[in-house]
Design an enzyme around this catalytic site. Sequence first.
Site, PDB file in Angstrom:
ATOM      1  N   ARG A 130       0.995  -1.272  -0.139  1.00  0.00           N
ATOM      2  CA  ARG A 130      -0.053  -0.042   0.080  1.00  0.00           C
ATOM      3  C   ARG A 130       0.806   1.228   0.077  1.00  0.00           C
ATOM      4  O   ARG A 130       2.021   1.325   0.415  1.00  0.00           O
ATOM      5  CB  ARG A 130      -0.808  -0.005   1.166  1.00  0.00           C
ATOM      6  CG  ARG A 130      -1.780  -1.198   1.444  1.00  0.00           C
ATOM      7  CD  ARG A 130      -2.369  -1.068   2.838  1.00  0.00           C
ATOM      8  NE  ARG A 130      -3.524  -2.452   2.846  1.00  0.00           N
ATOM      9  CZ  ARG A 130      -2.821  -3.590   3.346  1.00  0.00           C
ATOM     10  NH1 ARG A 130      -1.516  -3.595   3.747  1.00  0.00           N
ATOM     11  NH2 ARG A 130      -4.006  -4.451   3.438  1.00  0.00           N
ATOM     12  N   LYS A 154      -1.138  -2.495   7.535  1.00  0.00           N
ATOM     13  CA  LYS A 154      -2.326  -1.871   7.743  1.00  0.00           C
ATOM     14  C   LYS A 154      -2.515  -1.743   9.268  1.00  0.00           C
ATOM     15  O   LYS A 154      -3.337  -1.009   9.714  1.00  0.00           O
ATOM     16  CB  LYS A 154      -3.396  -2.405   6.813  1.00  0.00           C
ATOM     17  CG  LYS A 154      -4.860  -1.524   6.815  1.00  0.00           C
ATOM     18  CD  LYS A 154      -5.641  -2.197   5.968  1.00  0.00           C
ATOM     19  CE  LYS A 154      -7.219  -1.244   5.915  1.00  0.00           C
ATOM     20  NZ  LYS A 154      -8.191  -1.771   4.720  1.00  0.00           N
ATOM     21  N   HIS A 222      -2.960   2.285  -5.666  1.00  0.00           N
ATOM     22  CA  HIS A 222      -3.624   1.098  -5.188  1.00  0.00           C
ATOM     23  C   HIS A 222      -3.657   0.084  -6.559  1.00  0.00           C
ATOM     24  O   HIS A 222      -3.793  -0.931  -6.366  1.00  0.00           O
ATOM     25  CB  HIS A 222      -4.962   1.246  -4.451  1.00  0.00           C
ATOM     26  CG  HIS A 222      -5.138   0.090  -3.567  1.00  0.00           C
ATOM     27  ND1 HIS A 222      -4.202   0.310  -2.414  1.00  0.00           N
ATOM     28  CD2 HIS A 222      -5.816  -0.691  -3.308  1.00  0.00           C
ATOM     29  CE1 HIS A 222      -4.802  -0.810  -1.663  1.00  0.00           C
ATOM     30  NE2 HIS A 222      -5.689  -1.371  -2.089  1.00  0.00           N
ATOM     31  N   ARG A 225      -0.944  -2.295  -6.685  1.00  0.00           N
ATOM     32  CA  ARG A 225      -1.075  -3.454  -5.661  1.00  0.00           C
ATOM     33  C   ARG A 225      -2.049  -4.557  -6.478  1.00  0.00           C
ATOM     34  O   ARG A 225      -1.722  -5.959  -6.571  1.00  0.00           O
ATOM     35  CB  ARG A 225      -1.415  -3.038  -4.609  1.00  0.00           C
ATOM     36  CG  ARG A 225      -1.836  -4.125  -3.666  1.00  0.00           C
ATOM     37  CD  ARG A 225      -2.482  -3.115  -2.105  1.00  0.00           C
ATOM     38  NE  ARG A 225      -2.936  -4.227  -1.022  1.00  0.00           N
ATOM     39  CZ  ARG A 225      -2.347  -4.916  -0.295  1.00  0.00           C
ATOM     40  NH1 ARG A 225      -0.924  -4.953  -0.389  1.00  0.00           N
ATOM     41  NH2 ARG A 225      -3.073  -5.581   0.682  1.00  0.00           N
ATOM     42  N   HIS A 248      -2.006  -9.631   3.711  1.00  0.00           N
ATOM     43  CA  HIS A 248      -3.332 -10.420   4.201  1.00  0.00           C
ATOM     44  C   HIS A 248      -3.254 -11.267   5.300  1.00  0.00           C
ATOM     45  O   HIS A 248      -2.334 -12.269   5.252  1.00  0.00           O
ATOM     46  CB  HIS A 248      -4.213 -10.885   3.182  1.00  0.00           C
ATOM     47  CG  HIS A 248      -4.791  -9.816   2.310  1.00  0.00           C
ATOM     48  ND1 HIS A 248      -5.255 -10.152   0.883  1.00  0.00           N
ATOM     49  CD2 HIS A 248      -4.768  -8.397   2.362  1.00  0.00           C
ATOM     50  CE1 HIS A 248      -5.562  -8.938   0.346  1.00  0.00           C
ATOM     51  NE2 HIS A 248      -5.391  -7.913   1.133  1.00  0.00           N
ATOM     52  N   TYR A 258      -9.871 -11.099  -5.173  1.00  0.00           N
ATOM     53  CA  TYR A 258      -9.308 -11.441  -6.481  1.00  0.00           C
ATOM     54  C   TYR A 258      -9.795 -12.829  -7.175  1.00  0.00           C
ATOM     55  O   TYR A 258      -9.293 -12.849  -8.291  1.00  0.00           O
ATOM     56  CB  TYR A 258      -7.842 -11.877  -6.133  1.00  0.00           C
ATOM     57  CG  TYR A 258      -7.069 -10.267  -5.479  1.00  0.00           C
ATOM     58  CD1 TYR A 258      -6.918  -9.296  -6.433  1.00  0.00           C
ATOM     59  CD2 TYR A 258      -6.703 -10.090  -4.362  1.00  0.00           C
ATOM     60  CE1 TYR A 258      -6.309  -8.148  -6.275  1.00  0.00           C
ATOM     61  CE2 TYR A 258      -5.983  -8.887  -4.019  1.00  0.00           C
ATOM     62  CZ  TYR A 258      -5.761  -7.989  -5.145  1.00  0.00           C
ATOM     63  OH  TYR A 258      -5.316  -6.876  -4.676  1.00  0.00           O
TER      64      TYR A 258
END
Length: 283
Positions: A130, A154, A222, A225, A248, A258
Amino acid sequence: MSNEEQIADFAESLARKPATQRAYMIAMKSWAAWLAARPEVERDFTRENAQAWISHLTGTSKADNTIATYANAIRRFFRWRDGVKISLESPSQKFNKPEYHDPKDIYRMMDLAGPRDRAFIGVMFNSACRISEILTAPMDGINRSQSSIRVRRKGGAEEDAVLLDDGMQILDQWLEKRSGISKYIFFDYFEGDTLEQKAGNARRQISQLAKKAGIREKFTPHHLRHSKATELLGKGVPLSLVSEVLGHKNLNVTAKIYTRLIPKDRKAKVEEEIRRHKAGGAQ
């Protein structure tokens, strides 16, 4: 402690995450305003009136994603204040189909960029990080033997993000040319006093380069990514590894975002991987 004081203290706890802080403060202030306008309702922040407010919003024209964000803010608030997880009935957050671009388009942008922006785009793309993670990556977190940089994810955890393909080479080219001394790889080389201001300037630069490269769609950092994740899945990289690259913590998050982009000939294999993951988590 008044609701206003609790909101202020909660905001302080989110200071390292300006985007989350902004979104959650909108939620908390809206909740407080709703309570203040209803004398029949207890004005303190309680679980009961939290659910009452979310249920009220569900019957309005508010978008489901907005209500889901408000509910997440309240859950986070109770975890911060009381150290407990609360259950709220709210709409599920919908994941939009991620926008991605051919790597050739991204490298064309890099060819049109100066040294800083070329490196910033190249490192973001080849790490699938990010924008905040790259902007705050420290110099002492560079590990050339592992081709990685240390980033703050994050959720606040620090991790080593691998620079895939020619990512480390692109980074080294920037480090050879940059002037001045900074403990960060990029942070001090974008205008602005805060992370949010610097990220805004980076977004504008990248958007302008995308237009120069002939990319007609709106382009944001973004997308870099999403583009790397999509490229990896297209090459047959297991979803679990792509999830790890993205930082994640839950494979289901990666799957929700995805799986719609996975080539048809790989879909069955990926769906089986997700089933195994869910079965393992249930044990």
